[in-house]
Each structure stands twice: as C-alpha cells, then as structure tokens.
Design a protein around this motif. Structure first.
Motif, PDB file in Angstrom:
ATOM      1  N   UNK A 140       6.146  20.988  78.381  1.00 25.94           N
ATOM      2  CA  UNK A 140       5.727  20.424  77.184  1.00 25.94           C
ATOM      3  C   UNK A 140       6.336  18.722  77.378  1.00 25.94           C
ATOM      4  N   UNK A 141       7.349  18.650  77.727  1.00 26.88           N
ATOM      5  CA  UNK A 141       7.970  17.178  77.951  1.00 26.88           C
ATOM      6  C   UNK A 141       6.999  16.478  78.803  1.00 26.88           C
ATOM      7  N   UNK A 142       6.549  16.916  79.922  1.00 25.60           N
ATOM      8  CA  UNK A 142       5.725  16.359  81.134  1.00 25.60           C
ATOM      9  C   UNK A 142       4.283  16.194  80.123  1.00 25.60           C
ATOM     10  N   UNK A 143       3.831  17.080  79.433  1.00 23.81           N
ATOM     11  CA  UNK A 143       2.496  16.865  78.742  1.00 23.81           C
ATOM     12  C   UNK A 143       2.440  15.911  77.720  1.00 23.81           C
ATOM     13  N   UNK A 144       3.841  15.520  76.934  1.00 23.84           N
ATOM     14  CA  UNK A 144       4.062  14.520  76.179  1.00 23.84           C
ATOM     15  C   UNK A 144       4.162  13.229  76.928  1.00 23.84           C
ATOM     16  N   UNK A 145       4.755  13.293  77.711  1.00 27.80           N
ATOM     17  CA  UNK A 145       4.808  11.943  78.635  1.00 27.80           C
ATOM     18  C   UNK A 145       3.494  11.468  79.035  1.00 27.80           C
ATOM     19  N   UNK A 186       0.572  12.090  77.891  1.00 23.54           N
ATOM     20  CA  UNK A 186      -0.081  11.950  76.634  1.00 23.54           C
ATOM     21  C   UNK A 186       0.213  10.207  76.247  1.00 23.54           C
ATOM     22  N   UNK A 187       1.581   9.955  76.345  1.00 19.03           N
ATOM     23  CA  UNK A 187       1.832   8.677  75.979  1.00 19.03           C
ATOM     24  C   UNK A 187       1.403   7.761  77.016  1.00 19.03           C
ATOM     25  N   UNK A 188       1.351   8.055  78.259  1.00 22.13           N
ATOM     26  CA  UNK A 188       0.774   7.319  79.537  1.00 22.13           C
ATOM     27  C   UNK A 188      -0.652   7.065  79.258  1.00 22.13           C
ATOM     28  N   UNK A 189      -1.375   7.887  78.814  1.00 18.52           N
ATOM     29  CA  UNK A 189      -2.865   7.605  78.572  1.00 18.52           C
ATOM     30  C   UNK A 189      -3.033   7.041  77.188  1.00 18.52           C
ATOM     31  N   UNK A 190      -2.182   6.342  76.602  1.00 20.36           N
ATOM     32  CA  UNK A 190      -2.561   5.237  75.551  1.00 20.36           C
ATOM     33  C   UNK A 190      -2.612   5.930  74.164  1.00 20.36           C
ATOM     34  N   UNK A 191      -1.888   7.239  73.990  1.00 20.88           N
ATOM     35  CA  UNK A 191      -2.009   7.772  72.574  1.00 20.88           C
ATOM     36  C   UNK A 191      -1.125   6.890  71.892  1.00 20.88           C
ATOM     37  N   UNK A 192      -1.652   6.718  70.609  1.00 23.12           N
ATOM     38  CA  UNK A 192      -1.086   5.672  69.721  1.00 23.12           C
ATOM     39  C   UNK A 192      -0.025   6.131  69.116  1.00 23.12           C
ATOM     40  N   UNK A 193       0.931   5.512  68.316  1.00 19.89           N
ATOM     41  CA  UNK A 193       1.858   6.036  67.660  1.00 19.89           C
ATOM     42  C   UNK A 193       1.280   6.587  66.393  1.00 19.89           C
ATOM     43  N   UNK A 194       0.481   5.992  65.807  1.00 22.94           N
ATOM     44  CA  UNK A 194      -0.104   6.584  64.783  1.00 22.94           C
ATOM     45  C   UNK A 194      -0.738   8.102  64.858  1.00 22.94           C
ATOM     46  N   UNK A 195      -1.415   8.399  65.961  1.00 27.63           N
ATOM     47  CA  UNK A 195      -1.934   9.570  66.443  1.00 27.63           C
ATOM     48  C   UNK A 195      -0.961  10.543  66.555  1.00 27.63           C
TER      49      UNK A 195
END
Length: 229
Positions: free
Chosen positions: A97-102, A104-113
């Motif tokens: 889950x940590x890897x998936x979250x990281x 997602x962040x790298x792919x440009x998921x915004x803080x609002x999403x």
C-alpha cells in the motif's frame, strides 16, 4: 466515597492528556469528508476503554490471559506460526500500500484528490475499529486507569455503582477528544485549518499503510521471539 470520586476525576484527567490520541484524531478529522463520523472513532475508544475496565475489574481479563498462556504452552508451534504468518502478510500488505501510494503521488495525483478518496477507505466501522484498537494499545501503559480500578475494587461496590464510576472515568477520558471535535469544527474553513488539513492530508495518505506494516512487523517479531524462546 468522596476520596473515590476525587481519585476518579484526578486520574481520568491525567489519563486524558494523551497527545498521541489527540494527534491521531486531528489526522483522521482532516481525512474524513463528513466530520461527524469522527464520533465513531471517539465512541470506539470510549467503549473499548469501558469494556476493558470491566474485564479487568471483574477478573475476566486475567482468565482470558491464563487461557492464552495455556494455549501457547500446549500448542506453541501452530499458534506462533499462524501469528507469524499473519504478521508477515500484514507487513507485506502495508508495504504494498505504501508503494502504491508513492506511485500515485509520483503520477501527479493532486492533494485535493487525495483526501477525497479517504472517506471511502475510512468508513464509520473503520473509524470505530481504529479507535478501539488504539485504546487496546494504549491500555498497556494506562497506569492511572489501573490505579483507579485497584482503588475501586477496595470499595466492593455493586455492579451499578462500579459501572457509574467507570462511566464517569470514561467520559473524562474522552472529554479532550470531544472538545477537539467541536473546536476543530468551529474553526473549519479558516486559513489555519485549511493549511493544517493540507499538511495532514499528505500525512494521512501514508497513515493506514504505515500502521498496517508496523502492526504486521510487531506481530511477526513477537511470534518469532516466541518460537525462538
């Protein structure tokens, strides 16, 4: 009885000054879309604290612990093995889950999403279980609570009386969390809260995976220590 009442209020006051519970609620309150759902987290803490207090007071906890010790002595390999396997599985799940979250962040998921997805992950049941689980972990260091229960036992009160004092202690224990809930909602929409939610939103994305991985590692370590011993 006055001494018991004073001890109940004093011990519960010091026991309620728990910065870890306050910080955790702030993180969760920033995550959930419907702020009223935080009541499930608070209720989980309160109910677990009350039930565990009753279990300790009436000796049920000691009976359960003796049963667990007997189970570990009679069947150490299956029990420790199952716990170890479960711990490893939890740890790997948390890391994934940590890897998936990281990613997602790298792919440009915004803080609002990010926070918008949190309510789907943190249902009322999840919040309740997190509160109860947090209370279980914290109870191991709840010296004021155990001192209160020891004093309460000396009075040999009937069940309604003992329950009344435990409910009073329980209310005082969660009072800072209740005040935090109302204070947070009162300041909702202000610049300070918006900045805080933006900061906690980044933290909250890693909260559940990190807790899962840590819990799995702790369980696996305990099982490994038991097998080695």
């Amino acid at each position: 009885m006055i001494v018991l009442l004073g001890t109940t209020l004093t011990a519960s006051f010091f026991d309620s000054l728990n910065p870890s519970a306050i910080v955790q609620q702030m993180v969760l309150q920033a995550m959930v879309k419907r702020k009223r759902q935080i009541w499930f987290f608070i209720f989980g803490i309160a109910l677990a604290n009350l039930l565990l207090g009753l279990a300790v007071y009436y000796g049920l906890a000691a009976w359960v612990w003796r049963w667990v010790e007997g189970l570990l002595q009679d069947h150490p390999l299956p029990v420790y093995g199952a716990c170890g396997a479960g711990g490893v599985a939890l740890f790997l799940l948390g890391v994934w889950f940590l890897w998936k979250t990281r990613q997602s962040r790298r792919q440009g998921v915004s803080q609002q999403e990010g926070p918008a997805k949190a309510p789907a992950q943190l249902s009322p049941l999840s919040l309740f279980l997190m509160g109860a689980g947090f209370c279980l972990v914290e109870l191991t260091s709840a010296l004021p609570y155990f001192g209160f229960l020891a004093l309460l036992a000396t009075y040999q009160l009937a069940f309604p009386g003992a329950l009344l004092f435990m409910l009073l202690y329980d209310f005082m224990y969660i009072l800072p969390l209740i005040l935090l809930y109302f204070g947070y909602n009162k300041l909702q929409g202000t610049g300070a809260i918006q900045r805080l939610e933006a900061l906690l939103g980044n933290v909250s994305a890693y909260l559940v995976p990190a807790v899962t991985a840590i819990a799995g590692a702790a369980l696996a370590w305990w099982a490994g220590s038991g097998l080695a011993g």
